[in-house]
Design an enzyme around this catalytic site. Structure first.
Site, short mmCIF file in Angstrom:
data_model
loop_
_atom_site.label_atom_id
_atom_site.label_comp_id
_atom_site.label_asym_id
_atom_site.label_seq_id
_atom_site.Cartn_x
_atom_site.Cartn_y
_atom_site.Cartn_z
N ASP A 142 -29.74 71.12 -45.46
CA ASP A 142 -30.57 69.92 -45.54
C ASP A 142 -30.45 69.21 -44.20
O ASP A 142 -29.53 69.47 -43.40
CB ASP A 142 -30.14 69.01 -46.70
CG ASP A 142 -31.27 68.04 -47.08
OD1 ASP A 142 -32.23 67.90 -46.28
OD2 ASP A 142 -31.21 67.43 -48.16
C1 BGC Z 1 -34.30 65.83 -47.77
C2 BGC Z 1 -34.88 67.22 -47.97
C3 BGC Z 1 -36.03 67.42 -47.03
C4 BGC Z 1 -35.54 67.22 -45.61
C5 BGC Z 1 -36.60 67.41 -44.55
C6 BGC Z 1 -33.99 65.54 -46.32
O1 BGC Z 1 -33.71 64.20 -46.15
O2 BGC Z 1 -33.15 65.69 -48.55
O3 BGC Z 1 -35.28 67.37 -49.30
O4 BGC Z 1 -36.60 68.68 -47.22
O5 BGC Z 1 -35.07 65.89 -45.48
O6 BGC Z 1 -37.52 66.38 -44.57
#
Ligand code: BGC
Length: 748
Positions: free
Chosen positions: A264
């Protein structure tokens, strides 16, 4: 053939042979993916291997330019393709070709209880991703609904592992048909947003395997997802991205995952750990996905220069780097370098139709006393009240926020359909909630300001309600902080912004009041006894207004079923029952899932049956069904094959509709405590009025087993089981006894 032709043929053959010889294996589409991966890997330098395993911009990684191997472009998210941001900033890139169709939120998809809808969803969103040249779709989310306060529940598929698993598989397959990887998230135990980047989850092994892992496992082992996203939280002391149990033992060991574990955004913390414990790609470090961070820090990423240094010094093994690089190459071969993938499409009529159809199947009719819905022919004047009738819901909520090509608002959808029938629709605001409408530079452009006092707003709505034949209140939560939104949890189980008062006042003024809630979470309904009809509308995306109007006017007969329990109060959910902060939101960085398996109906059906407003699996129709006596193919189970149960579903009403036959298994006597019942099969059947259709439910060994943490084996103890057939977790119409004579065990 004359001499000239013979010579020409030789020359052509020679050229072809020469060309074939010159095409390196990794570019040769006739070779297997594995041959191509290994060939590419053998040509790469350490620096190139390092380069492809971490980001080069907010959403991309570079590939190998020297070899002509293209990079990877990721995109959020589960509900639509996110608009492009700048290279190294969260600001909008300002593109004019990146607006999309917003599909219904995953809670709505789950509420269809229809795997065909999940396939349609995956196929459609995959086509949009492909058209926009994205290789990795950052979704779907399959975290289990543990607490109704979790801000991201709307991105997930509810409280039940079987429902989630059944829906995620076709979603993944649909996406990947397009040569776009699905990246299942957030692996694992990312069940709250409070302290999400540091909270350490402590959960027993049995609960982990029976409740929190099955959705991921199905996505990987059955859906064959090409990517997975370890989340922000910790499990047993280690961050998910650096967790050898989650990544090496379970994901890559037990489930034989051959894809890429993508961190993530900003979820990596330590080079040694991340390099050794199974993560393959690092994204978003120092830019936690939501905030500004160090600019162009990509070389400093944990899996960039610091990792390269340790490799070159011989402190970390090359084989791990090779494995990561090979996985990334495999992902590229499966996506960007797959010449057979289709081209995709964006904002197509088919995608709008898919969004509307899925929404129509996912909206849940919770209550319909007086048969208030669908709107009766003699209704001439409707009053719509509530902010969510006029508020765009596709902007906000975190990374799933979108820039839509169009979004039909509920009020507009209702007005359009009413106009065709000569019905007048008036509107009153009722309350003012959240008037903002901006995320990462995408703005709704709506001005929702209203300066009337709370009392005035109610008085005006009440006055108008008295003049109307019926009132449709459209409220709920929204995508701002502490509502249904990434990064924060809800602070309260109640509806915000004075809505309960508004609803009470409306129903007193006009007893024909319908409440339509757009939420991704359950909420308290203190007015439930007084309100005759309630519809759960979720966040529906581009076709929100049309889909809601379809159901309200009866063009679509509702068939959605709740994917999570709507209990009366927060305390009716096990993690909150004892008001123990260690269970939620955690103390000193730890949260302990003391409730174990007692999530949702597994808890309420056992201990709080009278504390449920609407049970898991509940959902009404405009017609009625009767379920026949189930017929089972066997009454004994020996661990081999399946038991098939057939249930005849008769439509005893006067319009076509669909019913979901649900089968729960109960194991009354066992050496370990088991939930009172667990969903183990379901099937949705569409039945014409007066007709009967069979639902066929299949039970294999997984339906009867529990996970034994000591032996690490799935185990079925001999004894008596019951298959419970019904149409909601608390509406069981028949029971079939099943006997198991000898113990059955197996490993994952
Ligand atoms: C989120 C993810 C997301 C990623 C990219 C993170 O803050 O938890 O679900 O895909 O950002 O935007």
């Amino acid at each position: 053939m004359n001499l000239r032709n013979i010579i020409m043929a030789w020359v052509l053959l020679g050229t072809l042979c020469l060309t074939a010889q010159n095409v390196p294996t990794y570019l040769d589409g006739s070779k297997s993916v594995e041959q191509r991966v290994q060939d590419a890997l053998s040509r790469m330098t350490v620096a190139e291997k390092i380069a492809i395993i971490h980001a080069q911009s907010k959403f991309s990684a570079p590939g190998v330019p020297r070899l002509g191997i293209p990079g990877i472009w990721c995109t959020d998210g589960p509900h639509g393709i996110r608009p492009d941001v700048l290279w190294d900033e969260w600001d909008q890139a300002g593109a004019t070709n990146d607006s999309c169709v917003a599909f219904p939120a995953l809670t709505c998809l789950a509420a269809t209880w229809n795997p065909d809808m999940a396939l349609l969803y995956g196929k459609s969103i995959g086509e949009e991703a492909r058209y926009r040249n994205k290789n990795v779709l950052l979704g779907p989310g399959v975290n289990i609904y543990r607490s109704p306060l979790c801000g991201r529940n709307f991105e997930y598929m509810g409280e039940d592992p079987l429902l989630t698993s059944t829906m995620v598989v076709p979603y993944v397959q649909g996406v990947q048909q397009n040569g776009v990887a699905a990246c299942v998230k957030h692996y694992a135990l990312n069940n709250q947003e409070v302290a999400r980047d540091r909270i350490n989850v402590l959960v027993d092994d049995r609960t982990l395997h029976e409740i929190y892992l099955p959705g991921f496992k199905a996505a990987i082992t059955e859906g064959k997802a090409w990517a997975i996203m370890p989340g922000y939280n910790k499990y047993n002391g280690d961050h998910a991205c650096e967790n050898s149990v989650l990544l090496l033992d379970i994901l890559k060991g037990d489930w034989a995952f051959d894809g890429v574990a993508i961190s993530d955004w900003g979820a990596v913390h330590n080079t040694m750990k991340v390099a050794s414990n199974g993560l393959d790609m690092e994204f978003g470090s120092w830019t936690n996905g939501l905030n500004w961070g160090t600019s162009n820090a990509y070389d400093d990423y944990f899996l960039a220069k610091p990792y390269e240094k340790l490799i070159l010094e011989g402190k970390l093994p090359m084989k791990d780097l090779d494995d990561k690089a090979a996985r990334v190459l495999r992902l590229i071969m499966r996506t960007e370098m797959n010449r057979n993938r289709p081209y995709g499409s964006l904002n197509s009529p088919e995608h709008y139709a898919a969004a509307r159809r899925i929404a129509g199947e996912g909206i849940v009719l919770l209550k319909n006393d007086k048969k208030l819905l669908p709107i009766a022919p003699d209704v001439r004047k409707i009053l719509v009240v509530g902010e969510n009738a006029i508020k765009m819901m596709t902007v906000g909520g975190g990374s799933s926020s979108l820039k839509v090509q169009r979004e039909t608002l509920p009020l507009d959808g209702l007005r359009a359909k009413a106009a065709n029938r000569g019905i007048e629709v008036a509107y009153e605001r009722g309350y003012v909630g959240d008037v903002t409408g901006e995320y990462n530079g995408v703005t709704t452009g709506q001005n929702l300001n209203d300066n009337r006092s709370a009392d005035r707003l109610i008085a005006d709505a009440v006055e108008a309600a008295k003049q109307a034949d019926m009132v449709i209140f459209i409220g709920g939560l929204n995508k701002s902080e502490h509502q249904d939104s990434e990064g924060t949890d809800r602070e309260d189980f109640a509806l915000p912004y004075n809505q309960n008062r508004v609803i009470e006042a409306l129903v007193e003024a006009n007893s024909n009041t319908v409440v339509v809630a757009l939420t991704g979470n359950a909420y308290a309904m203190p007015w439930l006894d007084k309100v005759p009809a309630v519809l759960q509308g979720w966040y529906i995306g581009s076709e929100a207004g049309n889909a809601i109007a379809d159901v309200i006017f009866g063009d679509v007969n509702p068939s959605g079923k709740l994917p999570f329990t709507f209990a009366k109060s927060l305390a009716d959910y096990a993690p909150h029952a004892a008001a123990d902060s260690l269970m939620y939101p955690g103390v000193d960085g730890n949260v302990v899932y003391k409730e174990g398996l007692n999530i949702g109906y597994r808890y309420t059906d056992k201990l709080r049956a009278d504390r449920v407003n609407f049970a898991f699996g509940h959902g009404l129709s405009y017609t009625e069904f009767s379920l026949g006596k189930p017929v089972a193919s066997a009454r004994q189970f020996n661990g081999q094959g399946t038991i098939e149960v057939t249930v005849a579903v008769t439509n005893i009403g006067d319009r076509s509709g669909a019913e979901v036959v649900q089968a729960y298994v109960s194991d009354a006597k066992c050496s370990v405590e088991r939930p009172i019942k667990e969903l183990k099969a379901f099937q949705k059947v569409t039945v014409a009025p007066g007709q009967t259709q069979n639902a066929t439910l299949s039970f294999d060994r997984r339906a009867f087993a529990f996970y034994n943490p000591t032996t690490k084996l799935w185990t079925i103890e001999p004894g008596k089981f019951e298959i419970l057939i019904g149409t909601a977790s608390n509406r069981i119409t028949a029971k079939i006894p099943i006997e198991v004579k000898e113990e059955i065990t197996w490993k994952d």
